[in-house]
Design a protein around this motif. Structure first.
Motif, PDB file in Angstrom:
ATOM      1  N   ARG A  64       0.841  -1.408  -0.253  1.00 54.10           N
ATOM      2  CA  ARG A  64      -0.087  -0.108   0.126  1.00 54.10           C
ATOM      3  C   ARG A  64       0.878   1.451   0.268  1.00 54.10           C
ATOM      4  NH1 ARG A  64      -5.373   0.747   3.449  1.00 54.10           N
ATOM      5  NH2 ARG A  64      -6.194  -1.529   2.804  1.00 54.10           N
ATOM      6  N   TYR A  65       1.952   1.306   0.843  1.00 50.19           N
ATOM      7  CA  TYR A  65       2.918   2.847   0.845  1.00 50.19           C
ATOM      8  C   TYR A  65       3.440   2.762  -0.554  1.00 50.19           C
ATOM      9  CZ  TYR A  65       6.183   5.876   2.158  1.00 50.19           C
ATOM     10  OH  TYR A  65       6.868   7.000   2.552  1.00 50.19           O
ATOM     11  N   ILE A 124       9.012  16.950   8.172  1.00 49.79           N
ATOM     12  CA  ILE A 124       7.896  16.535   9.127  1.00 49.79           C
ATOM     13  C   ILE A 124       6.416  16.065   8.245  1.00 49.79           C
ATOM     14  CG2 ILE A 124       6.229  17.308  10.796  1.00 49.79           C
ATOM     15  CD1 ILE A 124       8.205  19.598  11.506  1.00 49.79           C
ATOM     16  N   SER A 125       6.005  15.944   7.570  1.00 47.73           N
ATOM     17  CA  SER A 125       4.873  15.747   6.882  1.00 47.73           C
ATOM     18  C   SER A 125       4.911  16.167   5.076  1.00 47.73           C
ATOM     19  CB  SER A 125       3.866  15.956   7.297  1.00 47.73           C
ATOM     20  OG  SER A 125       3.184  17.321   7.108  1.00 47.73           O
ATOM     21  N   TYR A 126       4.474  15.237   4.712  1.00 49.10           N
ATOM     22  CA  TYR A 126       4.267  15.539   2.929  1.00 49.10           C
ATOM     23  C   TYR A 126       2.185  15.729   2.754  1.00 49.10           C
ATOM     24  CZ  TYR A 126       4.863  10.990   1.354  1.00 49.10           C
ATOM     25  OH  TYR A 126       5.132   9.599   1.414  1.00 49.10           O
ATOM     26  N   THR A 127       2.321  16.473   1.960  1.00 46.66           N
ATOM     27  CA  THR A 127       0.387  16.314   1.489  1.00 46.66           C
ATOM     28  C   THR A 127       0.433  16.329   0.108  1.00 46.66           C
ATOM     29  OG1 THR A 127       0.337  17.636   3.878  1.00 46.66           O
ATOM     30  CG2 THR A 127      -1.971  17.305   1.747  1.00 46.66           C
ATOM     31  N   PHE A 128      -0.604  15.675  -0.651  1.00 46.04           N
ATOM     32  CA  PHE A 128      -1.180  15.800  -2.080  1.00 46.04           C
ATOM     33  C   PHE A 128      -2.253  15.599  -2.193  1.00 46.04           C
ATOM     34  CE2 PHE A 128      -1.388  11.412  -3.358  1.00 46.04           C
ATOM     35  CZ  PHE A 128      -0.571  10.665  -2.304  1.00 46.04           C
ATOM     36  N   GLU A 129      -2.903  15.756  -2.735  1.00 49.24           N
ATOM     37  CA  GLU A 129      -4.572  15.258  -3.530  1.00 49.24           C
ATOM     38  C   GLU A 129      -4.806  14.850  -4.542  1.00 49.24           C
ATOM     39  OE1 GLU A 129      -6.469  18.684  -3.922  1.00 49.24           O
ATOM     40  OE2 GLU A 129      -6.656  19.806  -2.582  1.00 49.24           O
ATOM     41  N   LEU A 130      -5.257  14.074  -4.492  1.00 52.22           N
ATOM     42  CA  LEU A 130      -5.633  13.045  -5.786  1.00 52.22           C
ATOM     43  C   LEU A 130      -7.208  12.995  -6.077  1.00 52.22           C
ATOM     44  CD1 LEU A 130      -4.722   9.226  -4.254  1.00 52.22           C
ATOM     45  CD2 LEU A 130      -3.701  10.943  -6.059  1.00 52.22           C
TER      46      LEU A 130
ATOM     47  N   TYR B  30      -2.382  16.662  12.728  1.00 49.81           N
ATOM     48  CA  TYR B  30      -2.659  15.442  11.416  1.00 49.81           C
ATOM     49  C   TYR B  30      -4.009  15.198  12.032  1.00 49.81           C
ATOM     50  CZ  TYR B  30       1.525  17.270   9.988  1.00 49.81           C
ATOM     51  OH  TYR B  30       2.846  17.813   9.353  1.00 49.81           O
ATOM     52  N   LEU B  35      -4.381   5.026   5.613  1.00 50.08           N
ATOM     53  CA  LEU B  35      -4.427   4.234   4.933  1.00 50.08           C
ATOM     54  C   LEU B  35      -3.196   2.915   4.966  1.00 50.08           C
ATOM     55  CD1 LEU B  35      -4.841   7.079   1.948  1.00 50.08           C
ATOM     56  CD2 LEU B  35      -6.631   5.456   2.894  1.00 50.08           C
ATOM     57  N   VAL B  45       0.365   7.409   6.671  1.00 49.00           N
ATOM     58  CA  VAL B  45      -0.554   7.527   5.685  1.00 49.00           C
ATOM     59  C   VAL B  45      -1.788   7.637   6.149  1.00 49.00           C
ATOM     60  CG1 VAL B  45      -0.946   7.562   2.993  1.00 49.00           C
ATOM     61  CG2 VAL B  45       1.285   6.188   4.008  1.00 49.00           C
ATOM     62  N   MET B  50     -12.105  15.797   0.873  1.00 46.20           N
ATOM     63  CA  MET B  50     -12.558  17.230   0.719  1.00 46.20           C
ATOM     64  C   MET B  50     -14.043  17.613   0.444  1.00 46.20           C
ATOM     65  SD  MET B  50      -9.002  17.795   1.004  1.00 46.20           S
ATOM     66  CE  MET B  50      -8.927  19.285   0.564  1.00 46.20           C
ATOM     67  N   ILE B  55      -9.258  14.039  -2.549  1.00 46.79           N
ATOM     68  CA  ILE B  55      -9.033  13.329  -1.528  1.00 46.79           C
ATOM     69  C   ILE B  55      -7.787  13.599  -0.807  1.00 46.79           C
ATOM     70  CG2 ILE B  55      -8.928  11.016  -0.408  1.00 46.79           C
ATOM     71  CD1 ILE B  55     -10.381   9.129  -2.059  1.00 46.79           C
ATOM     72  N   SER B  56      -7.591  14.403   0.593  1.00 48.73           N
ATOM     73  CA  SER B  56      -5.753  14.986   0.185  1.00 48.73           C
ATOM     74  C   SER B  56      -5.341  13.790   1.238  1.00 48.73           C
ATOM     75  CB  SER B  56      -6.279  15.857   1.468  1.00 48.73           C
ATOM     76  OG  SER B  56      -5.143  16.381   2.068  1.00 48.73           O
ATOM     77  N   VAL B  57      -3.943  13.154   0.678  1.00 45.35           N
ATOM     78  CA  VAL B  57      -3.744  12.431   1.943  1.00 45.35           C
ATOM     79  C   VAL B  57      -2.356  13.061   1.925  1.00 45.35           C
ATOM     80  CG1 VAL B  57      -1.835  10.365   1.028  1.00 45.35           C
ATOM     81  CG2 VAL B  57      -3.719  11.096  -0.414  1.00 45.35           C
ATOM     82  N   SER B  58      -1.866  13.074   3.542  1.00 50.58           N
ATOM     83  CA  SER B  58      -0.874  13.167   4.056  1.00 50.58           C
ATOM     84  C   SER B  58      -0.404  12.055   5.149  1.00 50.58           C
ATOM     85  CB  SER B  58      -1.508  14.487   5.275  1.00 50.58           C
ATOM     86  OG  SER B  58      -2.219  15.277   4.726  1.00 50.58           O
ATOM     87  N   VAL B  59       0.905  12.086   4.923  1.00 49.80           N
ATOM     88  CA  VAL B  59       1.582  11.142   5.408  1.00 49.80           C
ATOM     89  C   VAL B  59       2.543  12.151   6.381  1.00 49.80           C
ATOM     90  CG1 VAL B  59       3.488   9.427   4.872  1.00 49.80           C
ATOM     91  CG2 VAL B  59       1.230  10.098   3.334  1.00 49.80           C
TER      92      VAL B  59
END
Lengths: 130, 167
Positions: A64-65, A124-130, B30, B35, B45, B50, B55-59
């Motif tokens: 999954r990762y 520290i973290s990262y964010t993106f949209e799908l 957060y 996930l 993850v 939204m 879908i906003s994915v934060s890691v």
């Protein structure tokens, strides 16, 4: 007529590459042993059935990762770094140990870098949209 | 190494599909649905729906995790949605017969190219190439898995070629 003498050529030895079976999490592989104390955690019980169950869990989480990294490729990603640094960039690739991210068009307060490597230890973290 | 990074995969799995609040370094917080947690880096993850349907994915990186509080557990619909988020699109669209056809066509083609291939797993649905590479349904380039990346890339491009030739 002079026959060219046999000039000894120094042999360049390259380090041995990973063999076909040693790239993953086989507990006997040199790679696992090199990393085990620092980055790969295990319940550490010698029981074969427990190990099997743990490996299965590891596989599901890892797949999954890896797919999440795959889904992130080409997207704009916002990175929150230490010391209140916020940057964004287009994500390209990661190494298998998740130590570095390769990104393009890194937007920083000092300007845009066409290509860059981000050390994951700085993030520290990262964010993106799908 | 923090307590979070020292957890084992079975402990991490108990967080999957749950709503959590993660407190990270420098007091960042957060919230979202878990996930997955990368078993190598301990990165968490999180997914969040939204308002615009995206879908906003934060890691959160494993080394920066301070605390994880577990909240609600997702219902089945939510779990299904989370599980398919990163999966390749087409994996849901094929019927049983179509899958069987794709499998045998690929198998025959690999065999004509002198690549050793066997069938494995439940109801023989997985193709196994030379004992080191697995191809799962629907048998496209994205469905290959192998720990040998050289073989992986070779076989993926072979399958790509096979699919292109069929069209």
């Amino acid at each position: 007529w002079i026959t060219p003498g046999r000039v000894p050529v120094s042999v360049l030895r390259l380090p041995r590459g990973p063999d076909g079976t040693s790239r993953g999490f086989d507990p006997n592989s040199p790679r696992y042993q090199a990393l085990s104390s620092s980055s790969i955690s295990t319940a550490g019980s010698g029981n074969r059935a427990d190990l099997e169950r743990e490996q299965q869990g590891r596989v599901e989480l890892r797949e999954r990762y890896l797919r999440s990294l795959f889904a992130m490729a080409g997207h704009t990603v916002h990175f929150t770094m230490y010391e209140r640094v916020n940057v964004s960039a287009s994500f390209d690739a990661s190494d298998i140990d998740i130590l570095n991210f390769q990104v393009s068009n890194l937007q920083t307060p000092l300007g845009v870098h066409r290509e860059a490597l981000l050390r994951c230890s700085d993030i520290i973290s990262y964010t993106f949209e799908l | 190494m923090s307590e979070w990074q020292r957890k084992n995969p079975l402990e991490w799995q108990t967080y999957v599909n749950k709503e959590v609040k993660v407190t990270a370094a420098e007091k960042h917080e957060y919230k979202g649905w878990v996930l997955t947690i990368d078993p190598v880096s301990a990165n968490i993850v999180l997914g969040k729906l939204m308002e615009d349907g995206k879908i906003s994915v934060s890691v959160i990186l494993g080394h920066a995790v301070k605390e994880v509080e577990i909240g609600n557990e997702g219902d089945d619909e939510m779990k299904e949605q989370l599980a398919h988020l990163f999966m390749p699109e087409e994996s849901k669209a094929y019927g049983q017969e179509e899958l069987e056809r794709r499998k045998s066509s690929l198998k025959t083609w690999l065999e004509t190219n002198h690549i050793p291939v066997t069938e494995q797993g439940e109801s023989q649905r997985t193709l196994c190439v030379a004992g080191v590479l697995m191809i799962d349904p629907p048998y496209g380039p994205e469905d290959c898995s192998s720990s040998n990346e050289i073989i992986l890339s070779r076989v993926q491009s072979l399958i790509q070629g096979h699919l292109a030739a069929q069209e």
